[in-house]
Design an enzyme around this catalytic site. Structure first.
Site, mmCIF file in Angstrom:
data_model
loop_
_atom_site.group_PDB
_atom_site.id
_atom_site.type_symbol
_atom_site.label_atom_id
_atom_site.label_comp_id
_atom_site.label_asym_id
_atom_site.label_seq_id
_atom_site.Cartn_x
_atom_site.Cartn_y
_atom_site.Cartn_z
ATOM 1 N N SER A 44 68.486 19.819 24.652
ATOM 2 C CA SER A 44 69.755 20.399 23.869
ATOM 3 C C SER A 44 70.915 21.122 24.702
ATOM 4 O O SER A 44 71.744 21.246 24.097
ATOM 5 C CB SER A 44 69.246 21.399 22.725
ATOM 6 O OG SER A 44 68.312 22.609 23.372
ATOM 7 N N HIS A 286 72.393 28.861 23.396
ATOM 8 C CA HIS A 286 72.843 27.501 24.052
ATOM 9 C C HIS A 286 74.286 27.618 24.592
ATOM 10 O O HIS A 286 74.915 28.629 24.120
ATOM 11 C CB HIS A 286 72.771 26.575 23.158
ATOM 12 C CG HIS A 286 71.340 25.767 22.970
ATOM 13 N ND1 HIS A 286 70.249 26.420 22.201
ATOM 14 C CD2 HIS A 286 70.731 24.607 23.549
ATOM 15 C CE1 HIS A 286 69.090 25.883 22.332
ATOM 16 N NE2 HIS A 286 69.388 24.661 23.005
#
Length: 307
Positions: A44, A286
């Site tokens: 990811s 992230h």
């Protein structure tokens, strides 16, 4: 990395993405792009969950058309036929060579995109193999409980989570990192077998947390000692990725160095990584779009240096 440290933590913790519009440029004196197709592999931190616009093949891979592979492909002026982004949220090294089931769809084995014609490969993987997202979630949980049952504030030496992973001289995360390194070596050998003429770049992880352990009380609810522990484990993972890449004849791309001070606990105007409650279009913990652009810059610099 995925297993988005989930909300509530079930609504609050996860792994994020990056945001700001900056152009990644290549000057007239930059080296020529690699010959042949470019294949991007990874988890990811490569796919870019939450960053618009998200691809739909499959939806569960959370793949953005503004992630670093897409930005690199544009700067190399590659057409769509010469670029394959196989990255997928939640991917482990094993998912490079086997199909991966997601929350919404199945991603083919990432290595299936490689051919004898492939000229460039980037690989960003390893975080899910060591369970980094789950470790962060555990440390956040410990931090929340610690503050609720204690003084409500952390001191500089607090580390309620550290003992869960390091005890009696055994470091569980370090062991997982060693095992991930072994698996990466095997994967790089398979890349070489399938794409013998490709230039291979192993992309490390950007700074997720500050090394000094400060500034994370509110955004991440992490005790200073646990912040230092988690940062040290990330740096250990990156070091292993570098050693394994270089041993296999691949190039390691450092994204940690350029992102120091731009972690999830930094000011929203400069950070590359979003905190538990993202202020930008990104998954928690992230890279945001700014971070993906920073990672693309790092890859382009590495391409130029190697060329």
């Amino acid at each position: 990395m995925r297993t988005y440290v989930r909300a509530g933590l079930a609504g609050a913790v996860a792994c994020g993405v990056l945001v700001t519009v900056i152009t990644v440029g290549r000057g007239d004196d930059d080296s020529a792009p690699p010959q042949g197709p470019y294949v991007a592999l990874g988890d990811s931190y490569t796919s870019g969950p939450g960053i618009p616009t998200q691809a739909t093949t499959p939806v569960g891979c959370d793949r953005s058309d503004r992630n670093y592979p897409s930005l690199v492909a544009r700067q190399l002026a590659l057409d769509t036929a010469d670029f394959r982004d196989m990255s997928c949220s939640g991917a482990k090294i094993a998912d490079l060579s086997s199909t991966q089931s997601t929350d919404n769809g199945v991603n083919p084995a990432q290595l299936s995109a490689l051919t004898a014609r492939t000229g460039l490969v980037t690989i960003g993987v390893g975080g899910n193999d060591i369970g980094f997202a789950a470790t962060v979630q555990e440390c956040v949980n410990k931090g929340v409980v610690y503050r609720l049952t204690g003084s409500g504030r952390f001191t500089g030496n607090d580390a309620p989570c550290h003992g869960e992973y390091v005890s009696d001289g055994t470091d569980k995360v370090a062991r997982r990192i060693d095992a991930a390194g072994e698996r990466l070596t095997g994967a790089l050998a398979e890349v070489k077998r399938r794409a013998p003429r490709a230039e291979v770049y192993v992309v490390g992880y950007p700074a997720i947390l500050p090394s000094e352990g400060k500034r994370c009380d509110d955004d991440m609810t992490l005790a200073p000692g646990d912040v230092r522990f988690l940062d040290a484990k990330e740096r250990q993972l990156n070091s292993t990725l570098r050693k394994r890449a270089e041993a296999a004849g691949a190039v390691y791309v450092d994204t940690y160095g350029p992102s120091v001070g731009r972690d999830a606990c930094a000011a929203r105007e400069i950070r590359w990584i979003e905190p538990l409650m993202p202020a930008a279009d990104a998954a928690p913990v992230h890279p945001n779009e700014r971070g993906e652009r920073g990672m693309a810059d790092a890859v382009l610099r590495a391409l130029k240096a190697a060329g």
